[in-house]
Motif scaffolding. Structure first.
Motif, PDB file in Angstrom:
ATOM      1  N   GLU A 279       1.599   0.998   1.640  1.00  0.00           N
ATOM      2  CA  GLU A 279       1.565   2.364   2.151  1.00  0.00           C
ATOM      3  C   GLU A 279       0.181   3.026   2.118  1.00  0.00           C
ATOM      4  O   GLU A 279      -0.118   3.840   2.999  1.00  0.00           O
ATOM      5  CB  GLU A 279       2.593   3.227   1.415  1.00  0.00           C
ATOM      6  CG  GLU A 279       4.021   2.950   1.835  1.00  0.00           C
ATOM      7  CD  GLU A 279       4.232   3.076   3.335  1.00  0.00           C
ATOM      8  OE1 GLU A 279       3.794   4.083   3.930  1.00  0.00           O
ATOM      9  OE2 GLU A 279       4.809   2.156   3.938  1.00  0.00           O
ATOM     10  N   GLN A 352       3.823  13.268   2.204  1.00  0.00           N
ATOM     11  CA  GLN A 352       4.149  11.864   2.468  1.00  0.00           C
ATOM     12  C   GLN A 352       4.935  11.221   1.322  1.00  0.00           C
ATOM     13  O   GLN A 352       5.296  10.041   1.417  1.00  0.00           O
ATOM     14  CB  GLN A 352       2.862  11.064   2.697  1.00  0.00           C
ATOM     15  CG  GLN A 352       2.096  11.445   3.953  1.00  0.00           C
ATOM     16  CD  GLN A 352       2.735  10.928   5.225  1.00  0.00           C
ATOM     17  OE1 GLN A 352       3.774  10.273   5.194  1.00  0.00           O
ATOM     18  NE2 GLN A 352       2.118  11.211   6.361  1.00  0.00           N
ATOM     19  N   SER A 356       6.609   7.657   2.244  1.00  0.00           N
ATOM     20  CA  SER A 356       5.510   6.703   2.187  1.00  0.00           C
ATOM     21  C   SER A 356       5.238   6.208   0.761  1.00  0.00           C
ATOM     22  O   SER A 356       4.097   5.870   0.443  1.00  0.00           O
ATOM     23  CB  SER A 356       4.234   7.333   2.771  1.00  0.00           C
ATOM     24  OG  SER A 356       4.428   7.703   4.109  1.00  0.00           O
ATOM     25  N   TYR A 364       6.214   2.141   8.734  1.00  0.00           N
ATOM     26  CA  TYR A 364       5.281   2.926   9.544  1.00  0.00           C
ATOM     27  C   TYR A 364       6.019   3.674  10.638  1.00  0.00           C
ATOM     28  O   TYR A 364       6.758   3.070  11.406  1.00  0.00           O
ATOM     29  CB  TYR A 364       4.270   1.952  10.168  1.00  0.00           C
ATOM     30  CG  TYR A 364       3.063   2.542  10.850  1.00  0.00           C
ATOM     31  CD1 TYR A 364       1.793   2.324  10.355  1.00  0.00           C
ATOM     32  CD2 TYR A 364       3.179   3.279  12.021  1.00  0.00           C
ATOM     33  CE1 TYR A 364       0.660   2.819  10.995  1.00  0.00           C
ATOM     34  CE2 TYR A 364       2.064   3.798  12.662  1.00  0.00           C
ATOM     35  CZ  TYR A 364       0.803   3.563  12.145  1.00  0.00           C
ATOM     36  OH  TYR A 364      -0.307   4.049  12.780  1.00  0.00           O
ATOM     37  N   ARG A 368       6.104  10.745  10.803  1.00  0.00           N
ATOM     38  CA  ARG A 368       6.016  11.145   9.398  1.00  0.00           C
ATOM     39  C   ARG A 368       4.828  12.056   9.121  1.00  0.00           C
ATOM     40  O   ARG A 368       4.689  12.572   8.009  1.00  0.00           O
ATOM     41  CB  ARG A 368       5.951   9.898   8.512  1.00  0.00           C
ATOM     42  CG  ARG A 368       7.247   9.105   8.523  1.00  0.00           C
ATOM     43  CD  ARG A 368       7.139   7.806   7.766  1.00  0.00           C
ATOM     44  NE  ARG A 368       8.407   7.065   7.865  1.00  0.00           N
ATOM     45  CZ  ARG A 368       8.567   5.795   7.516  1.00  0.00           C
ATOM     46  NH1 ARG A 368       7.525   5.120   7.032  1.00  0.00           N
ATOM     47  NH2 ARG A 368       9.731   5.202   7.646  1.00  0.00           N
TER      48      ARG A 368
END
Length: 670
Positions: A279, A352, A356, A364, A368
């Protein structure tokens, strides 16, 4: 200030018009990808034109424990049934994007004043930060992707919640304890809860408020001692610190358990540990797209993104982690000297956290960035709004940046308005993405370019033989060009042997291909060939869970029914029902038997369900439980099953249930 506000209002209106003009070509695009997994709920129980159907629809969501009912509710602004026209959905998304822009302007102007800047600079920076965010081409893949309204609504709730909380905090600084506390709680708790009803990342609102408090407010705007300060501390602790700690604790626990487990997560090809290593690379890719914008990017299909398998594979893993943690450390270090920059950085990474880090979502997705990037361009706006230095250069940037971004957004929106060009470009940008190549091949087949689709699919199958979507679509393309070969079926069997999940892909493809196989329209494709694919899937250890086994067994029964073997079909349907006892499964299978001309077999399946109904699956936590409760209160399943039983009984009595001429196998066991 009185002279400045009308100018800013007109400039904000001009910005809104520029946004609408930039996005308008994309309003005529089509539904895409996850739209087809979510929007058909609009017609799952028939048109939503009465309260019982409404309650069944609004509680039908399965994403997140909440089911995201607020997002489902807003879809009713655009359609009450399915299929539907995509234009109203996209138009509503664009309107929501503009509303978020107005709210963001209000928030940034408020933050600028709280930071100590004069009204002119605060408003100018707010306008610039908002304009860049609104016009950024990266956000096209959120705004014009209908289902991602669920990413836009939490942003709405977050901005409104922060504005209400800031209003309440200001009242507390004035000594108005009760009113200030009420507004603070409404903002922090009420709109966080509302945001969660749209998507789980609405729960991040309290964490955003804590960042604003620590970086901007606490050093500059103290609250008087006594009741106001106690009220502020209570609101911040109960509705800020406690939820934030709970979220961080959940993420830490999820990550720790995932790392200790070590293996792949469900049908994902990577482990939680590998996701955590990956990430930071993803986040840097996002930041590059935000700060070095371009008209076109990878779009919706990012299944080709390579996960980090170790600290050194790929080599960018550790550097990416160092950069991410370095940015966070820099923001913490510079929070007093450059509070706006520090807040924008920490706001982004906080935004995030849910999508994430350790939760095993796909690696992905561009959408986001919609909420985390809200404050991203505010520091740039503050710098540009300071006209003491480089005045002409800054004025030029103030004009060039929005216009340049508007041009890129318009170019990208044009692509979203042309499904054919969009599919081919995404396939070219993502050559290793099975989803992108499959999507392009389907568009080519619809355009009568079957040979192009075949070449596209065959090229990637050689490198990704376990991708069922490639092999299934290759069969479809070959059917359009004269028929399939044994090699096509063999490739599909190889894919079925190793695929970790087919989702609804195989079932949807099967529904299309079974009539083709039965009618002989596609030489080489037979019902027996389809059954062999199903049997291969049933032996796949990655598809050994009850859900996939039930789906495949049910499809096996459909083949038997198409071959006029009702007893064999009943046996398969019964086995499928026993794997997961669900009233919907019993209803569907019995109705299928009746529609095929075997009502007595349908009645026997309903009898089987009555005997095993006590073993029915229990609904999961959250919205599934509430949905089951709604169905129970409406007596939905008993009504539907009784209605079907009456119809099957009438058909059997009328002679349509005389199946002696159809039966070719012994009766299936009960």
């Amino acid at each position: 200030m009185r002279h400045h506000s009308p100018i800013m209002f007109l400039l904000l209106l001009l910005c809104m018009g520029l946004v609408w003009s930039g996005y308008s070509p994309g309003l005529h695009g089509s539904f895409l990808f996850d739209d087809f997994a979510n929007l058909p709920a609009l017609g799952a129980s028939g048109p939503i034109d009465n309260w019982p159907v409404f309650w069944r629809y609004i509680t039908s969501g399965t994403a997140d424990p909440t089911g995201r009912p607020l997002t489902l509710l807003t879809f009713l602004l655009d359609a009450h049934d399915w299929p539907a026209d995509p234009f109203p959905f996209k138009r509503t998304n664009l309107i929501l994007h503009l509303v978020n822009g107005v709210l963001l302007y209000a928030l940034l102007a408020r933050l600028g004043r709280l930071l100590g800047h004069d009204d002119r600079r605060s408003r100018t920076a707010a306008l610039l930060g908002t304009a860049i965010w609104l016009l950024h081409p990266l956000l096209v893949s959120t705004t014009l992707y209908i289902v991602q309204r669920e990413a836009m609504l939490p942003a709405t709730c977050t901005i409104v919640g922060l504005l209400l909380w800031l209003h309440g905090r200001q009242l507390l600084t004035q000594g108005r304890t009760a009113t200030g506390l009420s507004w603070s709680v409404l903002g922090l708790a009420g709109f966080a809860a509302l945001g969660v009803l749209a998507k789980a990342n609405g729960a991040l609102l309290p964490l955003f408020a804590l960042l604003i408090e620590m970086i901007l407010l606490a050093p500059r705007h103290t609250i008087p001692d006594g009741a106001p300060r106690q009220a502020h501390r209570f609101a911040l602790f109960a509705f800020g610190i406690v939820p934030a700690v709970a979220i961080l604790g959940y993420l830490f626990r999820t990550g720790l358990l995932g790392v200790l487990d070590g293996g792949p997560v469900g049908f994902r090809p990577w482990s939680v540990g590998q996701r955590l290593l990956t990430e930071p690379r993803v986040l840097l890719d996002y930041l590059q797209l935000l700060w070095l914008p371009r008209p076109f990017s990878s779009g919706l299909f990012n299944d080709q993104y390579v996960a980090s398998t170790s600290w050194l594979q790929p080599a960018t893993t550790v550097p990416a982690m160092l950069v991410v943690f370095g940015l966070i450390g820099l923001a913490c270090w510079q929070r007093r000297r450059h509070p706006a920059l520090a807040l924008a950085i920490l706001f982004y990474f906080a935004g995030q956290l849910l999508e994430s880090t350790s939760i095993p979502l796909e690696l992905y997705f561009e959408h986001r960035n919609y909420l985390p990037a809200l404050l991203m361009f505010w520091p740039l706006g503050l710098w540009l709004a300071d006209a003491r230095k480089l005045r002409l250069f800054k004025y030029a940037l103030m004009l060039a940046l929005p216009l340049g971004l508007a041009w890129m957004t318009h170019a990208r929106a044009e692509l979203w308005g042309n499904v054919h060009s969009q599919a081919l470009l995404w396939a070219r940008i993502n050559p290793d993405s099975a989803r992108a190549q499959t999507n392009a091949a389907q568009i080519e087949m619809q355009a009568g370019q079957s040979q192009a689709a075949i070449r596209r699919l065959e090229k990637l199958i050689a490198h990704q033989p376990d991708q069922v979507q490639l092999t299934f679509n290759l069969i479809g393309a070959h059917c359009m060009t004269g028929g399939i070969t044994a090699a096509d079926l063999a490739a599909a069997q190889v894919a079925m042997q190793g695929t970790p999940n087919t989702g609804t892909l195989f079932a949807n493809w099967f529904e299309r291909m079974l009539p083709v196989a039965i009618s002989g329209e596609c030489p080489g494709l037979t019902a027996q060939g389809l059954q062999e694919l199903i049997d291969t899937g049933l032996k796949n250890p990655k598809l050994s869970a009850a859900g996939p086994q039930q789906d495949l067994t049910y499809l096996r029964g459909r083949i038997a029914l198409a071959r006029k073997q009702p007893d064999a079909a009943l046996a398969d349907f019964t086995r499928a029902l026993d794997l997961q006892v669900r009233p919907g499964m019993a209803l569907q299978a019995a109705a299928t038997l009746g529609a095929a001309g075997y009502p007595s077999h349908g009645l026997r399946l309903l009898d089987r369900y009555e005997r095993v109904s006590g073993e029915a699956m229990k609904p999961g936590f959250g919205m599934p439980w509430l949905h089951a409760w709604v169905l129970e209160r409406q007596h939905y399943w008993p009504h539907e099953l009784d209605h079907l039983r009456r119809q099957l009984t009438l058909d059997a009595m009328a002679g349509s249930g005389n199946t002696s001429s159809h039966t070719s196998q012994p009766g299936a066991p009960d």
